[in-house]
Scaffold this motif. Structure first.
Motif, PDB file in Angstrom:
ATOM      1  N   SER A 190       6.526  -1.964 -17.462  1.00 61.38           N
ATOM      2  CA  SER A 190       7.271  -0.733 -17.160  1.00 61.38           C
ATOM      3  C   SER A 190       6.374   0.475 -16.911  1.00 61.38           C
ATOM      4  CB  SER A 190       8.252  -0.423 -18.288  1.00 61.38           C
ATOM      5  OG  SER A 190       7.547  -0.179 -19.495  1.00 61.38           O
ATOM      6  N   THR A 191       5.202   0.483 -17.486  1.00 65.47           N
ATOM      7  CA  THR A 191       4.304   1.617 -17.276  1.00 65.47           C
ATOM      8  C   THR A 191       3.458   1.469 -16.017  1.00 65.47           C
ATOM      9  OG1 THR A 191       2.559   0.614 -18.614  1.00 65.47           O
ATOM     10  CG2 THR A 191       4.145   2.076 -19.747  1.00 65.47           C
ATOM     11  N   CYS A 192       3.626   0.367 -15.287  1.00 66.09           N
ATOM     12  CA  CYS A 192       2.797   0.111 -14.111  1.00 66.09           C
ATOM     13  C   CYS A 192       3.599   0.189 -12.817  1.00 66.09           C
ATOM     14  CB  CYS A 192       2.111  -1.255 -14.236  1.00 66.09           C
ATOM     15  SG  CYS A 192       1.042  -1.659 -12.838  1.00 66.09           S
ATOM     16  N   GLN A 193       4.427  -0.807 -12.546  1.00 72.03           N
ATOM     17  CA  GLN A 193       5.265  -0.869 -11.345  1.00 72.03           C
ATOM     18  C   GLN A 193       4.453  -0.941 -10.048  1.00 72.03           C
ATOM     19  OE1 GLN A 193       9.027  -0.722 -11.429  1.00 72.03           O
ATOM     20  NE2 GLN A 193       8.240  -1.618 -13.304  1.00 72.03           N
ATOM     21  N   TRP A 194       3.222  -1.458 -10.111  1.00 66.17           N
ATOM     22  CA  TRP A 194       2.345  -1.592  -8.950  1.00 66.17           C
ATOM     23  C   TRP A 194       2.854  -2.712  -8.059  1.00 66.17           C
ATOM     24  CZ3 TRP A 194      -1.002   2.000  -7.784  1.00 66.17           C
ATOM     25  CH2 TRP A 194      -1.988   1.753  -6.834  1.00 66.17           C
ATOM     26  N   ASP A 245       1.134   8.844 -13.142  1.00 63.76           N
ATOM     27  CA  ASP A 245       2.034   9.840 -12.554  1.00 63.76           C
ATOM     28  C   ASP A 245       1.327  10.611 -11.435  1.00 63.76           C
ATOM     29  OD1 ASP A 245       4.418  11.240 -12.211  1.00 63.76           O
ATOM     30  OD2 ASP A 245       3.836  12.805 -13.640  1.00 63.76           O
ATOM     31  N   THR A 246       0.635   9.838 -10.582  1.00 59.83           N
ATOM     32  CA  THR A 246      -0.124  10.415  -9.476  1.00 59.83           C
ATOM     33  C   THR A 246       0.496   9.991  -8.152  1.00 59.83           C
ATOM     34  OG1 THR A 246      -2.130  10.196 -10.808  1.00 59.83           O
ATOM     35  CG2 THR A 246      -2.432  10.582  -8.453  1.00 59.83           C
ATOM     36  N   ASP A 247       0.751  10.974  -7.308  1.00 60.82           N
ATOM     37  CA  ASP A 247       1.340  10.722  -5.996  1.00 60.82           C
ATOM     38  C   ASP A 247       0.284  10.991  -4.927  1.00 60.82           C
ATOM     39  OD1 ASP A 247       2.920  10.515  -3.713  1.00 60.82           O
ATOM     40  OD2 ASP A 247       4.565  11.692  -4.560  1.00 60.82           O
ATOM     41  N   SER A 248       0.030   9.986  -4.076  1.00 61.35           N
ATOM     42  CA  SER A 248      -0.956  10.135  -3.002  1.00 61.35           C
ATOM     43  C   SER A 248      -0.407  10.869  -1.792  1.00 61.35           C
ATOM     44  CB  SER A 248      -1.455   8.761  -2.543  1.00 61.35           C
ATOM     45  OG  SER A 248      -2.068   8.088  -3.597  1.00 61.35           O
ATOM     46  N   ASP A 277       0.828  -1.197   0.000  1.00 62.34           N
ATOM     47  CA  ASP A 277       0.000   0.000   0.000  1.00 62.34           C
ATOM     48  C   ASP A 277       0.871   1.259   0.000  1.00 62.34           C
ATOM     49  OD1 ASP A 277      -2.439   1.373   0.043  1.00 62.34           O
ATOM     50  OD2 ASP A 277      -2.581   1.309   2.233  1.00 62.34           O
ATOM     51  N   PHE A 278       1.941   1.228   0.783  1.00 65.18           N
ATOM     52  CA  PHE A 278       2.844   2.384   0.841  1.00 65.18           C
ATOM     53  C   PHE A 278       3.561   2.585  -0.492  1.00 65.18           C
ATOM     54  CE2 PHE A 278       7.010   4.282   2.027  1.00 65.18           C
ATOM     55  CZ  PHE A 278       6.532   5.525   2.385  1.00 65.18           C
ATOM     56  N   VAL A 279       4.089   1.517  -1.075  1.00 65.56           N
ATOM     57  CA  VAL A 279       4.768   1.633  -2.368  1.00 65.56           C
ATOM     58  C   VAL A 279       3.788   2.153  -3.425  1.00 65.56           C
ATOM     59  CG1 VAL A 279       5.878   0.330  -4.242  1.00 65.56           C
ATOM     60  CG2 VAL A 279       6.515  -0.111  -1.854  1.00 65.56           C
ATOM     61  N   ASN A 280       2.531   1.730  -3.325  1.00 63.35           N
ATOM     62  CA  ASN A 280       1.523   2.126  -4.312  1.00 63.35           C
ATOM     63  C   ASN A 280       0.966   3.530  -4.097  1.00 63.35           C
ATOM     64  OD1 ASN A 280       1.859  -0.269  -5.651  1.00 63.35           O
ATOM     65  ND2 ASN A 280       0.191  -1.297  -4.584  1.00 63.35           N
ATOM     66  N   THR A 281       1.576   4.294  -3.180  1.00 65.72           N
ATOM     67  CA  THR A 281       1.145   5.693  -3.046  1.00 65.72           C
ATOM     68  C   THR A 281       1.584   6.515  -4.256  1.00 65.72           C
ATOM     69  OG1 THR A 281       3.107   6.307  -1.747  1.00 65.72           O
ATOM     70  CG2 THR A 281       1.101   5.708  -0.520  1.00 65.72           C
TER      71      THR A 281
END
Length: 178
Positions: A133-137, A20-23, A10-14
């Motif tokens: 490469s466009t995801c990295q989730w 290109d959205t940062d939580s 969850d933290f990595v997925n912020t």
């Protein structure tokens, strides 16, 4: 509290690479994120330095998770915990990494402690980031043989396989023209 593996993912997925959205782009957003997960108290507030530390921790975790796709080269947890207020405590269950501060630094230290807990439980090699490469989730690889590469076969796996198919078809078409 959340399962340590889920907390790390969850933290990595912020940060969403695809959009290109940062939580957690601001102190207020970081405070809210940590607060929703009960990692800080209601009176705690982040500063600009805390956001920088959080982003550094997040991206070092993402880089470490990339290594977990190669079972011969599994990386341990990142070593970027030096600025976090942590200590090792000896318990009946063995050594435990725990925060020694409250507030936002303590909340980020709890994430680092979760990383070490995941590693101690033997789950660290199952935490990965999508190879698209466009995801990295970030995700937990629950496959029996730890071979999952994508966060979702329906989305990222399909994109990757479709690109490979099109590239093969293009090569076949090009070779026929010669």
């Amino acid at each position: 509290m959340t399962n340590p593996s889920d907390l790390v993912c969850d933290f990595v997925n912020t940060y969403d690479v695809e959009t290109d959205t940062d939580s957690i782009p601001s102190p207020a957003a970081l405070t809210a994120w940590l607060g929703r997960r009960d990692l800080i108290g209601p009176a705690d507030a982040a500063g600009d330095d805390d956001v920088g530390l959080a982003v550094e921790l997040r991206e070092s975790l993402r880089a470490a998770l990339r290594h977990n796709h190669d079972r011969d080269q599994e990386a341990g947890p990142p070593r970027s915990f030096a600025e976090l207020p942590l200590r090792v405590s000896l318990t009946a269950a063995g050594p435990v990494l725990e925060p020694v501060a409250t507030g936002v630094p303590g909340g980020l230290a709890r994430i680092a402690a979760a990383v070490m807990s995941v590693h101690a439980d033997g789950m660290w090699p199952r935490l990965k980031v999508c190879t698209e490469s466009t995801c990295q989730w970030a995700f937990v690889d629950s496959s029996k043989n730890r071979s999952r590469s994508w966060c979702s076969m329906k989305v990222c796996g399909n994109r990757t396989k479709t690109r490979a198919y099109r590239a093969r078809r293009q090569t076949e078409t090009d070779s026929r023209r010669l």
